[in-house]
Design an enzyme around this catalytic site. Sequence first.
Site, PDB file in Angstrom:
ATOM      1  N   LYS A  22     -62.220  29.387  43.801  1.00 41.10           N
ATOM      2  CA  LYS A  22     -62.786  30.719  43.532  1.00 41.10           C
ATOM      3  C   LYS A  22     -63.740  30.667  42.342  1.00 41.10           C
ATOM      4  O   LYS A  22     -64.861  31.187  42.402  1.00 41.10           O
ATOM      5  CB  LYS A  22     -61.636  31.699  43.230  1.00 41.10           C
ATOM      6  N   ASN A  23     -63.287  30.036  41.254  1.00 42.27           N
ATOM      7  CA  ASN A  23     -64.074  30.088  40.025  1.00 42.27           C
ATOM      8  C   ASN A  23     -65.274  29.145  40.023  1.00 42.27           C
ATOM      9  O   ASN A  23     -66.037  29.105  39.059  1.00 42.27           O
ATOM     10  CB  ASN A  23     -63.174  29.827  38.812  1.00 42.27           C
ATOM     11  N   CYS A 117     -58.772  43.545  30.457  1.00 45.10           N
ATOM     12  CA  CYS A 117     -57.977  43.475  31.670  1.00 45.10           C
ATOM     13  C   CYS A 117     -56.551  43.130  31.300  1.00 45.10           C
ATOM     14  O   CYS A 117     -56.229  42.989  30.119  1.00 45.10           O
ATOM     15  CB  CYS A 117     -58.572  42.499  32.686  1.00 45.10           C
ATOM     16  N   ARG A 122     -60.925  40.213  26.488  1.00 38.59           N
ATOM     17  CA  ARG A 122     -61.961  39.468  27.199  1.00 38.59           C
ATOM     18  C   ARG A 122     -63.382  40.010  26.989  1.00 38.59           C
ATOM     19  O   ARG A 122     -64.053  40.451  27.923  1.00 38.59           O
ATOM     20  CB  ARG A 122     -61.627  39.380  28.692  1.00 38.59           C
ATOM     21  N   ASP A 305     -54.568  29.215  33.561  1.00 40.67           N
ATOM     22  CA  ASP A 305     -54.369  29.760  34.907  1.00 40.67           C
ATOM     23  C   ASP A 305     -53.150  29.171  35.617  1.00 40.67           C
ATOM     24  O   ASP A 305     -52.837  29.580  36.740  1.00 40.67           O
ATOM     25  CB  ASP A 305     -55.627  29.546  35.766  1.00 40.67           C
ATOM     26  N   ARG A 398     -56.890  38.274  45.611  1.00 40.79           N
ATOM     27  CA  ARG A 398     -58.143  38.035  44.889  1.00 40.79           C
ATOM     28  C   ARG A 398     -58.419  36.544  44.783  1.00 40.79           C
ATOM     29  O   ARG A 398     -59.580  36.134  44.751  1.00 40.79           O
ATOM     30  CB  ARG A 398     -58.063  38.611  43.469  1.00 40.79           C
TER      31      ARG A 398
HETATM   32  N1  EPU Z   1     -64.342  35.032  24.754  1.00 41.89           N
HETATM   33  C1  EPU Z   1     -64.902  35.771  23.746  1.00 41.89           C
HETATM   34  N2  EPU Z   1     -66.196  36.198  23.901  1.00 41.89           N
HETATM   35  C2  EPU Z   1     -66.927  35.928  25.004  1.00 41.89           C
HETATM   36  C3  EPU Z   1     -66.339  35.186  26.043  1.00 41.89           C
HETATM   37  C4  EPU Z   1     -65.044  34.738  25.894  1.00 41.89           C
HETATM   38  O1  EPU Z   1     -64.263  36.033  22.726  1.00 41.89           O
HETATM   39  O2  EPU Z   1     -68.070  36.362  25.078  1.00 41.89           O
HETATM   40  C5  EPU Z   1     -62.949  34.550  24.633  1.00 41.89           C
HETATM   41  C6  EPU Z   1     -62.008  35.159  25.666  1.00 41.89           C
HETATM   42  O3  EPU Z   1     -61.548  36.426  25.293  1.00 41.89           O
HETATM   43  C7  EPU Z   1     -60.921  34.111  25.734  1.00 41.89           C
HETATM   44  C8  EPU Z   1     -61.697  32.794  25.538  1.00 41.89           C
HETATM   45  O4  EPU Z   1     -62.926  33.171  24.934  1.00 41.89           O
HETATM   46  O5  EPU Z   1     -60.022  34.300  24.687  1.00 41.89           O
HETATM   47  C9  EPU Z   1     -61.984  31.997  26.776  1.00 41.89           C
HETATM   48  O6  EPU Z   1     -62.410  32.863  27.814  1.00 41.89           O
HETATM   49  P1  EPU Z   1     -63.479  32.434  28.899  1.00 41.89           P
HETATM   50  O7  EPU Z   1     -64.760  33.133  28.612  1.00 41.89           O
HETATM   51  O8  EPU Z   1     -63.517  30.954  29.027  1.00 41.89           O
HETATM   52  O9  EPU Z   1     -62.852  33.061  30.214  1.00 41.89           O
HETATM   53  P2  EPU Z   1     -63.688  33.609  31.441  1.00 41.89           P
HETATM   54  O10 EPU Z   1     -64.929  32.828  31.575  1.00 41.89           O
HETATM   55  O11 EPU Z   1     -63.770  35.092  31.365  1.00 41.89           O
HETATM   56  C10 EPU Z   1     -62.702  31.973  33.229  1.00 41.89           C
HETATM   57  C11 EPU Z   1     -61.967  32.104  34.527  1.00 41.89           C
HETATM   58  C12 EPU Z   1     -60.552  32.589  34.246  1.00 41.89           C
HETATM   59  C13 EPU Z   1     -59.866  31.566  33.347  1.00 41.89           C
HETATM   60  C14 EPU Z   1     -60.691  31.370  32.066  1.00 41.89           C
HETATM   61  C15 EPU Z   1     -60.144  30.295  31.149  1.00 41.89           C
HETATM   62  C16 EPU Z   1     -63.740  32.627  36.078  1.00 41.89           C
HETATM   63  C17 EPU Z   1     -64.374  33.611  36.983  1.00 41.89           C
HETATM   64  N3  EPU Z   1     -62.676  33.058  35.376  1.00 41.89           N
HETATM   65  O12 EPU Z   1     -62.695  33.274  32.639  1.00 41.89           O
HETATM   66  O13 EPU Z   1     -59.877  32.640  35.495  1.00 41.89           O
HETATM   67  O14 EPU Z   1     -58.580  31.990  33.012  1.00 41.89           O
HETATM   68  O15 EPU Z   1     -62.045  31.014  32.399  1.00 41.89           O
HETATM   69  O16 EPU Z   1     -60.086  29.079  31.794  1.00 41.89           O
HETATM   70  O17 EPU Z   1     -64.165  31.490  36.010  1.00 41.89           O
HETATM   71  C18 EPU Z   1     -58.330  33.436  37.073  1.00 41.89           C
HETATM   72  O18 EPU Z   1     -58.935  32.787  37.936  1.00 41.89           O
HETATM   73  O19 EPU Z   1     -57.204  33.964  37.285  1.00 41.89           O
HETATM   74  C19 EPU Z   1     -58.931  33.597  35.752  1.00 41.89           C
HETATM   75  C20 EPU Z   1     -58.556  34.551  34.899  1.00 41.89           C
END
Ligand code: EPU
Length: 419
Positions: A22-23, A117, A122, A305, A398
Amino acid sequence: MDRLIIEGGRPLKGGVEISGAKNAALPAMAASLLTGGWHCLERIPRLRDINTIKRIMSKLGTVFREENSHVLEINSDNLTCFEAPYELVKTMRASILLLGPLLARYGRAKISLPGGCAIGARPVNLHLKALVAMGADIYLDHGYINARADRLKGAEIFFDIPTVTGTENIMMAAVTARGRTILKNSANEPEVVDLANALRSMGAHIEGDGTDTIVVEGVRDLKPCNHRIIPDRIEAGTFMIGAAITGGEVRVEGCVPGHLTSLMEKLKLAGARIDPAEKSLTVTGPGQIESVDLMTMPYPGFPTDLQAQFMALMAVARGSSMIRETIFENRFIHVSELRRMGADIEINGNQALIKGKKRLFSAPVMATDLRASASLVLAGLVAEGGRTEVHRIYHLDRGYEAIEKKFRGLGASIWREKE
Ligand code: EPU
């Protein structure tokens, strides 16, 4: 709304085929916005989140053709709209991935600001800060991110925290920017590498993906891509833990064992036997599950995850274990539901102390987010005393393709009912 009914107590046995990630599929679909022509993506999983991004892209004017159930052709020759509305973004935060490509190709985008969420606040501040450094003009208005830019320019970006979708968004924004973009402290997850591969097949110049420094040399033109999405390591990991928790033997087929090293190490410590092959691996569950401590970390560390699923395993292990969640501040929502099934888990800040019990008991439980739901299903597979009902399983839909069918194929007694 559907619910899952599980009658626990059967060891999982047999083989299961892993779907596309998915990701990795979501960013690859977003990347197709970067240029016209027909893109072809293979191994697209059939999931609710994929339907959500399709719905948003259709609103923009993107056209889809389904070659078969897992091959998707995408064409964005005639976009008429540049907005991802609140109604859809609120159901899937990954919609933020449309921002980078829209801005790069059309110089404009309006994306609803994703709210918090179930697993944490996030924010997307790091995505926005990087785009501003590349010359974008961004303002927030009535809950929307409004972004404008003439041709984006290369910049040196330092991410305070390695962010997966942040890295992906900026990589997409940078491929056609003027000059060189250097992304430092970038995420190195396999899904980021998969996107880099898709972008390279479109003609992008990217180096360093898979490390913490990615260098993108902007090019003027891209061409449509033909790309096969990587297998879903989190789905694979969920079935691996399923084999361990039920004391079964599962061949996880069509996966990349190299993406699952941290989980394999923890499962071995818990007593499972793992036999990896080139594109599959077999997990044999132990007679007695041992307690193992772990801490979630960016790749190649233990994935957040899979934290909830591993906690279900520890709930029936011998002894006590400590799980520390370092990526999201609120990713223990499964704990109160696992407790309803008899688990003994105490939370202190970002740490959970799990005192393993001999058995869990069936109960009605509520799915609260995608991975939390998977942990409840795993707990249900070993729960004693009748039927475990997992409510609100739209969360599972999802991110897990045909989950009950796949578990049933392994001998589990699990089925879906309407609420
Ligand atoms: N963060 C910030 N600011 C930002 C972006 C991130 O503070 O602008 C923080 C987040 O709050 C978190 C950390 O950085 O504490 C890492 O978050 P990240 O941005 O890496 O998460 P994401 O990109 O929103 C993706 C996956 C998630 C997975 C995370 C971590 C996708 C679509 N989603 O989320 O997947 O948990 O990376 O590996 O790629 C899932 O599939 O169930 C899922 C939640």
